[in-house]
Enzyme design. Structure first.
Site, PDB file in Angstrom:
ATOM      1  N   LYS A 129      71.902  29.402 -67.080  1.00  0.00           N
ATOM      2  CA  LYS A 129      71.972  27.941 -66.921  1.00  0.00           C
ATOM      3  C   LYS A 129      71.117  27.176 -67.931  1.00  0.00           C
ATOM      4  O   LYS A 129      71.501  26.087 -68.357  1.00  0.00           O
ATOM      5  CB  LYS A 129      71.563  27.541 -65.498  1.00  0.00           C
ATOM      6  CG  LYS A 129      72.650  27.813 -64.465  1.00  0.00           C
ATOM      7  CD  LYS A 129      72.244  27.269 -63.103  1.00  0.00           C
ATOM      8  CE  LYS A 129      73.403  27.322 -62.137  1.00  0.00           C
ATOM      9  NZ  LYS A 129      73.097  26.712 -60.848  1.00  0.00           N
ATOM     10  N   ASP A 166      75.810  20.716 -59.784  1.00  0.00           N
ATOM     11  CA  ASP A 166      75.145  21.202 -58.565  1.00  0.00           C
ATOM     12  C   ASP A 166      74.639  20.032 -57.710  1.00  0.00           C
ATOM     13  O   ASP A 166      74.678  20.084 -56.481  1.00  0.00           O
ATOM     14  CB  ASP A 166      73.955  22.106 -58.918  1.00  0.00           C
ATOM     15  CG  ASP A 166      74.399  23.502 -59.346  1.00  0.00           C
ATOM     16  OD1 ASP A 166      75.481  23.936 -58.915  1.00  0.00           O
ATOM     17  OD2 ASP A 166      73.668  24.138 -60.118  1.00  0.00           O
TER      18      ASP A 166
HETATM   19  P1  NAP Z   1      65.681  31.053 -58.063  1.00  0.00           P
HETATM   20  O1  NAP Z   1      65.730  30.191 -59.281  1.00  0.00           O
HETATM   21  O2  NAP Z   1      65.489  32.519 -58.208  1.00  0.00           O
HETATM   22  O3  NAP Z   1      64.500  30.472 -57.127  1.00  0.00           O
HETATM   23  C1  NAP Z   1      64.188  31.065 -55.901  1.00  0.00           C
HETATM   24  C2  NAP Z   1      62.950  30.396 -55.295  1.00  0.00           C
HETATM   25  O4  NAP Z   1      62.771  30.930 -53.994  1.00  0.00           O
HETATM   26  C3  NAP Z   1      61.657  30.637 -56.058  1.00  0.00           C
HETATM   27  O5  NAP Z   1      60.873  29.480 -55.955  1.00  0.00           O
HETATM   28  C4  NAP Z   1      61.020  31.809 -55.287  1.00  0.00           C
HETATM   29  O6  NAP Z   1      59.620  31.765 -55.305  1.00  0.00           O
HETATM   30  C5  NAP Z   1      61.464  31.515 -53.873  1.00  0.00           C
HETATM   31  N1  NAP Z   1      61.578  32.693 -53.019  1.00  0.00           N
HETATM   32  C6  NAP Z   1      62.230  33.846 -53.295  1.00  0.00           C
HETATM   33  N2  NAP Z   1      62.193  34.674 -52.231  1.00  0.00           N
HETATM   34  C7  NAP Z   1      61.485  34.020 -51.262  1.00  0.00           C
HETATM   35  C8  NAP Z   1      61.094  34.351 -49.936  1.00  0.00           C
HETATM   36  N3  NAP Z   1      61.457  35.510 -49.395  1.00  0.00           N
HETATM   37  N4  NAP Z   1      60.378  33.447 -49.237  1.00  0.00           N
HETATM   38  C9  NAP Z   1      60.028  32.274 -49.785  1.00  0.00           C
HETATM   39  N5  NAP Z   1      60.361  31.891 -51.050  1.00  0.00           N
HETATM   40  C10 NAP Z   1      61.092  32.758 -51.770  1.00  0.00           C
HETATM   41  O7  NAP Z   1      67.010  30.883 -57.205  1.00  0.00           O
HETATM   42  P2  NAP Z   1      67.973  29.593 -57.083  1.00  0.00           P
HETATM   43  O8  NAP Z   1      69.073  29.689 -58.061  1.00  0.00           O
HETATM   44  O9  NAP Z   1      67.132  28.377 -57.071  1.00  0.00           O
HETATM   45  O10 NAP Z   1      68.646  29.850 -55.644  1.00  0.00           O
HETATM   46  C11 NAP Z   1      67.904  29.707 -54.460  1.00  0.00           C
HETATM   47  C12 NAP Z   1      68.833  29.802 -53.251  1.00  0.00           C
HETATM   48  O11 NAP Z   1      69.770  28.730 -53.292  1.00  0.00           O
HETATM   49  C13 NAP Z   1      69.673  31.095 -53.199  1.00  0.00           C
HETATM   50  O12 NAP Z   1      69.783  31.507 -51.879  1.00  0.00           O
HETATM   51  C14 NAP Z   1      71.015  30.665 -53.718  1.00  0.00           C
HETATM   52  O13 NAP Z   1      72.076  31.447 -53.171  1.00  0.00           O
HETATM   53  C15 NAP Z   1      71.087  29.237 -53.195  1.00  0.00           C
HETATM   54  N6  NAP Z   1      71.970  28.400 -53.998  1.00  0.00           N
HETATM   55  C16 NAP Z   1      73.051  27.876 -53.399  1.00  0.00           C
HETATM   56  C17 NAP Z   1      73.918  27.078 -54.112  1.00  0.00           C
HETATM   57  C18 NAP Z   1      75.119  26.494 -53.416  1.00  0.00           C
HETATM   58  O14 NAP Z   1      76.020  25.976 -54.108  1.00  0.00           O
HETATM   59  N7  NAP Z   1      75.187  26.509 -52.097  1.00  0.00           N
HETATM   60  C19 NAP Z   1      73.671  26.810 -55.471  1.00  0.00           C
HETATM   61  C20 NAP Z   1      72.531  27.355 -56.064  1.00  0.00           C
HETATM   62  C21 NAP Z   1      71.684  28.162 -55.319  1.00  0.00           C
HETATM   63  P3  NAP Z   1      58.663  32.789 -56.091  1.00  0.00           P
HETATM   64  O15 NAP Z   1      58.369  32.117 -57.388  1.00  0.00           O
HETATM   65  O16 NAP Z   1      57.503  32.919 -55.192  1.00  0.00           O
HETATM   66  O17 NAP Z   1      59.439  34.084 -56.243  1.00  0.00           O
END
Ligand code: NAP
Length: 280
Positions: A65, A100
């Protein structure tokens, strides 16, 4: 009539719902199109560009991205603000967009949840970045919660918001230091996602102090977080509408054909069923 060609790029892609959702959306407007998934390791993005330019458009997910930015000719305002692109339109030039945020705002609307007042945001990654800017732009008072390991990233996000949105009320804390009541809790972490559906980013006490909850996770449909919020009588919005609406917004950019809520609602239901079929 020529078939338009699109793709989603990511690594790893695993089972992505994007081809299923886009095919359903193309069918609504009778667009003749093929949409494939391309698993592309990050180091291979530059070499893949000549082939990508031949497509009519493409979507990007982790880890591309932000990596795509240097290769684009132009960015729309939101993509520039977030430094992240999930949709590219290919003509003679490559134009990057971020849809998004449209998915996020429509998902809140679908759940009858308002982006206002005090907001507790869990996470500081890609999705959290977009939600944080949307919340701060809407005038919310924002608390970003992170694990100790994620605090530097969360503090960096808070600082970026203060610089780009003067006067924004934003603070950062760890999960065990969350205090007070909130109008809205936003989950932008994978905590609770398949195959760990029992997990929640915050404890039950914190969930019950939030009047509404949005969970970006779409697998499962109802996460433990949303179940807890629902049983507490809170308003709930969930992730699949976000996923489908961001795809609908991408198609509107590609083809200029907008979607109504009545057209998108059945696609959200079908996507939920498809996910159930694939994962359980
Ligand atoms: P990302 O960039 O990898 O960010 C994940 C974040 O969550 C980081 O801040 C990480 O913190 C934290 N984290 C990871 N595991 C954790 C846990 N067990 N407990 C607490 N915090 C935790 O991922 P992302 O792309 O932002 O996606 C995040 C979520 O949103 C995913 O579940 C994804 O499927 C969902 N999402 C959904 C859509 C949709 O269209 N519905 C779109 C995008 C994303 P650390 O720095 O501490 O690791």
């Amino acid at each position: 009539m020529a078939i338009s060609r699109y793709a989603v790029l990511g690594y790893p892609l695993g089972h992505t719902m994007s081809p299923f959702i886009h095919e359903k959306l193309f069918a609504i407007h009778g667009v003749s199109a093929a949409y494939e998934k391309k698993e592309l390791p990050p180091q291979e993005l530059p070499q893949a560009l000549p082939a990508l330019r031949k497509l009519d458009g493409f979507n990007l997910t982790i880890p591309h991205k932000s990596a795509i930015l240097p290769f684009l000719d132009r960015l729309d305002d939101r993509a520039a603000l977030y430094g992240a692109v999930n949709t590219v339109k290919c003509n003679d030039s490559l134009i990057g967009y971020n849809t998004d945020y449209i998915g996020f705002l429509r998902a809140l609307e679908d759940g009858g949840v308002s982006l206002s007042g005090s907001v507790l945001l869990c996470g500081a990654g890609g999705a959290a970045h977009m939600m944080a800017f949307e919340a701060a732009s809407a005038g919310c008072s924002l608390t970003i919660a992170a694990r100790p390991s994620g605090l530097p990233r969360a503090r960096g996000l808070a600082e970026e918001i203060r610089q780009k949105i003067p006067g924004a009320a934003v603070s950062v804390c760890t999960y065990d230091a969350i205090e007070g009541d909130f109008d809205l809790l936003l989950n932008a972490t994978p905590a609770g996602m398949y195959p760990h559906p029992e997990a929640m980013p915050v404890n039950e006490r914190t969930v019950c102090r939030c009047r509404a909850v949005f969970d970006a996770i779409y697998n499962p449909r109802e996460t433990m977080l949303l179940r807890t919020a629902r049983l507490n009588g809170s308003k709930c919005a969930y992730g699949m509408p976000m996923l489908v609406w961001q795809a609908a917004a991408a198609q509107e950019i590609w083809n200029g054909l907008p979607f109504t809520a009545g057209q998108v609602a059945p696609v959200i239901e079908e996507a939920n069923w498809e996910m159930e079929r694939v994962f359980r």
